[in-house]
Design a protein around this motif. Structure first.
Motif, PDB file in Angstrom:
ATOM      1  N   TYR A 399      45.018  36.604  42.278  1.00 38.37           N
ATOM      2  CA  TYR A 399      44.764  34.821  41.743  1.00 38.37           C
ATOM      3  C   TYR A 399      44.155  35.050  40.174  1.00 38.37           C
ATOM      4  O   TYR A 399      42.905  35.404  39.648  1.00 38.37           O
ATOM      5  N   GLY A 400      45.611  34.641  39.970  1.00 34.45           N
ATOM      6  CA  GLY A 400      44.865  33.364  38.298  1.00 34.45           C
ATOM      7  C   GLY A 400      45.182  32.859  38.152  1.00 34.45           C
ATOM      8  O   GLY A 400      45.257  31.338  39.196  1.00 34.45           O
ATOM      9  N   VAL A 408      39.214  38.275  42.916  1.00 36.14           N
ATOM     10  CA  VAL A 408      39.782  38.874  43.628  1.00 36.14           C
ATOM     11  C   VAL A 408      38.875  38.389  44.496  1.00 36.14           C
ATOM     12  O   VAL A 408      38.228  38.357  44.894  1.00 36.14           O
ATOM     13  N   ILE A 409      39.454  38.110  45.903  1.00 42.03           N
ATOM     14  CA  ILE A 409      38.838  37.814  46.888  1.00 42.03           C
ATOM     15  C   ILE A 409      39.754  38.858  49.110  1.00 42.03           C
ATOM     16  O   ILE A 409      40.377  39.679  47.870  1.00 42.03           O
ATOM     17  N   THR A 425      35.688  38.761  39.709  1.00 40.04           N
ATOM     18  CA  THR A 425      36.127  38.082  38.352  1.00 40.04           C
ATOM     19  C   THR A 425      36.242  38.659  37.127  1.00 40.04           C
ATOM     20  O   THR A 425      35.121  39.233  36.862  1.00 40.04           O
ATOM     21  N   PHE A 426      37.062  38.201  36.194  1.00 38.76           N
ATOM     22  CA  PHE A 426      37.473  38.492  35.458  1.00 38.76           C
ATOM     23  C   PHE A 426      37.962  37.638  34.460  1.00 38.76           C
ATOM     24  O   PHE A 426      38.761  36.942  34.765  1.00 38.76           O
ATOM     25  N   GLY A 470      34.466  49.701  41.659  1.00 39.53           N
ATOM     26  CA  GLY A 470      35.557  48.069  42.157  1.00 39.53           C
ATOM     27  C   GLY A 470      36.132  48.343  41.101  1.00 39.53           C
ATOM     28  O   GLY A 470      37.078  49.838  41.323  1.00 39.53           O
ATOM     29  N   SER A 471      36.696  47.895  40.221  1.00 40.30           N
ATOM     30  CA  SER A 471      37.919  47.451  39.453  1.00 40.30           C
ATOM     31  C   SER A 471      36.895  47.742  37.998  1.00 40.30           C
ATOM     32  O   SER A 471      36.181  46.822  37.721  1.00 40.30           O
ATOM     33  N   THR A 472      37.959  48.891  36.970  1.00 39.20           N
ATOM     34  CA  THR A 472      37.055  49.329  36.123  1.00 39.20           C
ATOM     35  C   THR A 472      38.552  49.088  35.094  1.00 39.20           C
ATOM     36  O   THR A 472      39.438  48.930  35.408  1.00 39.20           O
ATOM     37  N   PRO A 473      38.675  48.364  33.982  1.00 34.53           N
ATOM     38  CA  PRO A 473      39.507  48.025  32.938  1.00 34.53           C
ATOM     39  C   PRO A 473      39.964  49.966  32.374  1.00 34.53           C
ATOM     40  O   PRO A 473      39.546  50.770  32.505  1.00 34.53           O
TER      41      PRO A 473
END
Length: 704
Positions: A399-400, A408-409, A425-426, A470-473
């Motif tokens: 969510y934003g 991200v949850i 969190t970003f 995890g998530s990478t740019p």
């Protein structure tokens, strides 16, 4: 001295054909003969050298023309040799200057040259064309109410806004096409009754909304797309559209295919028949403006930013209204409906329990998670992982927030009672996040600052998001999308950029740069790479678009297809094969629009200073007005200054119209028809037989 006054104002009216004429074009000197410049009758040069146009001379006595000397060189070469040598000059620039100088033979040749690369049958991606339907004559009684009406929770007052149409009575907006007078739209601008306002699709069905009626098409394997339903003519413009064509595992009989339309607080629902026709189920009232309308299984969901949600169940035939917190975003996955609210909470509803809980007037809305900073949840995306245990699925939610954060949850099936856990969190956005998408391979977020897109690659282990790494740019780019303050005809819901596509596949953004554009750019949502670009085959502006995931046929080797559906200002609908475009990925330019393409799209607009105020993010699809655009008065006078086109030049543009064969016939004629001296045109024609450009309106840069 008095005798030389005319020469100071311009060249002599009479001169020998061999007289040498010196020109200063944009600071570069050219020399040629009078005969070379004047062999085309009634051109800019013949008018200039005959004294009908006043001239400006430089210090050497050369006639000064404030135009581009680079483009003038091939034009002068054409006048000398009657042969076209572009010399690296872009065709559109050359056509523009040829129209300015009134060189009819060159204009026709350049238009034919451009037409050779275009076809009314489209390119290899063009898959189908549906002409505008017949406007229905039968009206629907606005005041007929069908179906049980029941409200739960505290009633809220009806909120009047500029999105709610006035009571139009019997004066429908399509009435002017039937010799009736149409009332103005809420924005004060005239409506366009024949324009496609909204397009949506589900499986092998398509729903198309016009100003006051909608139609539905069904894809049949042997005969293609067939018109199966047309609604009566309504007394108000359609603002929202929803379609469901198949409910997996449902046995609803005639109610397994439904279409709904809404405006203001009213919702109309029809049941569709597979072989054609339909029947009205009922008219439902939310009490506040409907800002999102969609189906979750066989449930019709309507939400409003005021915090009210309405649900209609096809099994119980029951309409239920429930009050929650003000809603700013939503998403659905499986039987779960998630609502993001401005207080930082995410609520969830299990729609499978609707029939059981409706008896108690309770939709069982439960708080799932609250943002640590209590920022408003302005964008929401839920992803259900493949079921890996008897306990159920992992639920991953991205969510934003209104402050620009992306979180991200994750909800583990073994820890349902403890609620979701914050995973990542970003804080890469400085403007509110307007869109977010969590798919199998990517996390994508879009903020209100010029549609700035940030993407991350998602690492998974056995289908579940992995903590290592995890998530990478992955990428950062922008999707430029300008739209008018009130959208086309007061509705901008049909121009959503996306992303579109299944979550286990590559998704795409659809980019339409300016409101009156007839060209769309398809770009990968993960990297911004261009997949393809499509242009309307009839030259009319594209007013609405969507992407349809269509089922494959029963034939051996058939597979599901992805189509881009584009609704046009003239009421037609075009289809483009995105599956073929995705198969050929890499052949298109690597990035988005080039600078040249962007300038071509924006040449009809002029950016105004930033507006002092911004609209608040309150709806599930928030838009922020950040810039206004005004008409670029690009008409140029004969000496290169701003002016207005004269009637002779408009006549010349009309004379250049026609199909390809007619223009070829024009070229072989003895010579150009004599006409009066033209005034230079401000811009080139967009193509052979292209329709007149629509009048420009004040534009706003929304979700830029």
């Amino acid at each position: 001295m008095a005798a030389t006054a005319p020469a100071a104002e311009g060249v002599p009216r009479r001169g020998t054909p061999g007289e040498v004429i010196h020109l200063n074009v944009g600071g570069k000197r050219f020399s040629t003969s009078r005969q070379t410049l004047t062999w085309i009758p009634d051109s800019f040069f013949s008018s200039l050298l005959s004294g009908r146009i006043s001239t400006l001379k430089d210090e050497t006595g050369a006639i000064f023309i404030d135009r581009d000397p680079t483009v003038f060189a091939p034009i002068l070469n054409f006048l000398r040799t009657k042969e076209l040598d572009p010399r690296g000059v872009h065709g559109s620039s050359l056509l523009h200057e040829a129209q300015f100088y009134g060189l009819t033979p060159l204009v026709r040749r350049l238009q034919l040259r451009e037409e050779l690369d275009r076809s009314s049958c489209g390119n290899v991606l063009f898959n189908g064309y549906l002409p505008p339907p017949v406007f229905p004559v039968k009206r629907r009684n606005r005041h007929s109410l069908v179906g049980p009406q029941q409200s739960g929770g505290r009633p809220a007052p009806v909120r009047r806004s500029n999105t709610m149409p006035p009571n139009l009575g019997n004066a429908g907006l399509l009435g002017r096409m039937l010799d009736e007078r149409a009332p103005p739209s809420p924005s004060g601008l005239p409506e366009e009754p024949g324009m496609v306002r909204l397009v949506c699709g589900h499986h092998n069905w398509i729903a198309v909304a016009y100003t006051q009626f909608l139609v539905c098409y069904r894809l049949k394997e042997a005969s293609g797309w067939q018109l199966v339903f047309s609604s009566p003519r309504l007394d108000w413009p359609i603002e929202r559209l929803a379609l469901t064509a198949r409910v997996l595992g449902g046995a609803l009989g005639e109610h397994d295919k439904m279409v709904a339309a809404a405006t203001g607080s009213e919702i109309l629902l029809w049941a569709l028949q597979a072989e054609g026709g339909g029947s009205e189920i009922g008219v439902f009232h939310l009490g506040v403006p409907v800002e999102a309308l969609f189906f979750v299984g066989n449930q019709l969901i309507a939400t409003s930013h005021t915090g009210r949600i309405g649900v209609w169940n096809a099994v119980t035939k029951h309409w239920q209204v429930q009050e929650v917190q003000p809603i700013t975003s939503y998403d659905a996955a499986g039987s779960f409906l998630l609502l993001g609210c401005d207080n930082g909470s995410i609520y969830y509803v299990d729609v499978q329990k609707f029939p059981l809980r409706m008896k108690d007037n309770d939709l069982l809305v439960s708080e799932l998670y609250r943002d640590p900073a209590e920022d408003g949840v302005t964008a929401l995306s839920v992803y259900l992982t493949p079921k890996t245990s008897d306990s159920g699925n992992w639920i991953e939610i991205a969510y934003g927030t209104s402050s620009g954060g992306v979180r991200v949850i994750v909800q583990h099936p073994e820890t349902v009672g403890s609620g979701p856990q914050l995973f990542q969190t970003f804080t890469v956005h400085r403007s509110p996040v307007t869109k977010i998408m969590l798919s199998e391979k990517h996390l994508i977020s879009v903020c209100a600052d010029n549609n700035h897109v940030r993407t991350w690659s998602v690492t998974r282990f056995r289908g579940m998001i992995s903590t290592q790494p995890g998530s990478t740019p992955l990428a950062s780019f922008k999707i430029l999308a300008l739209e008018s303050a009130d959208g086309h005809g007061g509705c901008s819901a049909g121009n959503d950029i996306g992303p579109y596509g299944e979550r286990d596949d590559q998704q795409v953004f659809i980019q339409k740069v300016v409101p009156s554009a007839s060209q769309l750019f398809v770009r990968l949502s993960s990297t911004g790479q261009r997949v393809c670009s499509v242009r309307s085959v009839d030259g009319s502006p594209t007013t609405a678009f969507t992407v349809l995931e269509c089922e494959g046929s029963r034939r051996l080797g058939s597979r599901p297809r992805r189509y881009l559906l584009t609704g046009q200002a003239n009421g037609s609908l075009a289809m483009w094969d995105l599956t073929t475009a995705m198969d050929g990925l890499g052949q298109a330019p690597a990035g988005g629009l080039t600078e040249e393409e962007l300038m071509q799209q924006l040449e009809q607009c002029e950016l105004a200073p930033l507006s002092a105020s911004r609209s608040s993010l309150r709806s599930p699809s928030p838009h922020t007005s950040v810039t206004s655009l005004h008409l670029a008065s690009s008409n140029t006078s004969l000496s290169g200054r701003r002016g207005s086109p004269s009637p002779p030049q408009a006549e010349a543009r009309r004379r250049g119209a026609g199909n390809f064969v007619e223009r070829c016939q024009e070229l072989v004629r003895a010579g150009p028809e004599p006409r009066r001296p033209p005034t230079p045109a401000p811009r080139p024609a967009t193509g052979l037989g292209a329709p007149l450009a629509p009048p420009k309106v004040k534009l706003n840069e929304t979700s830029f």
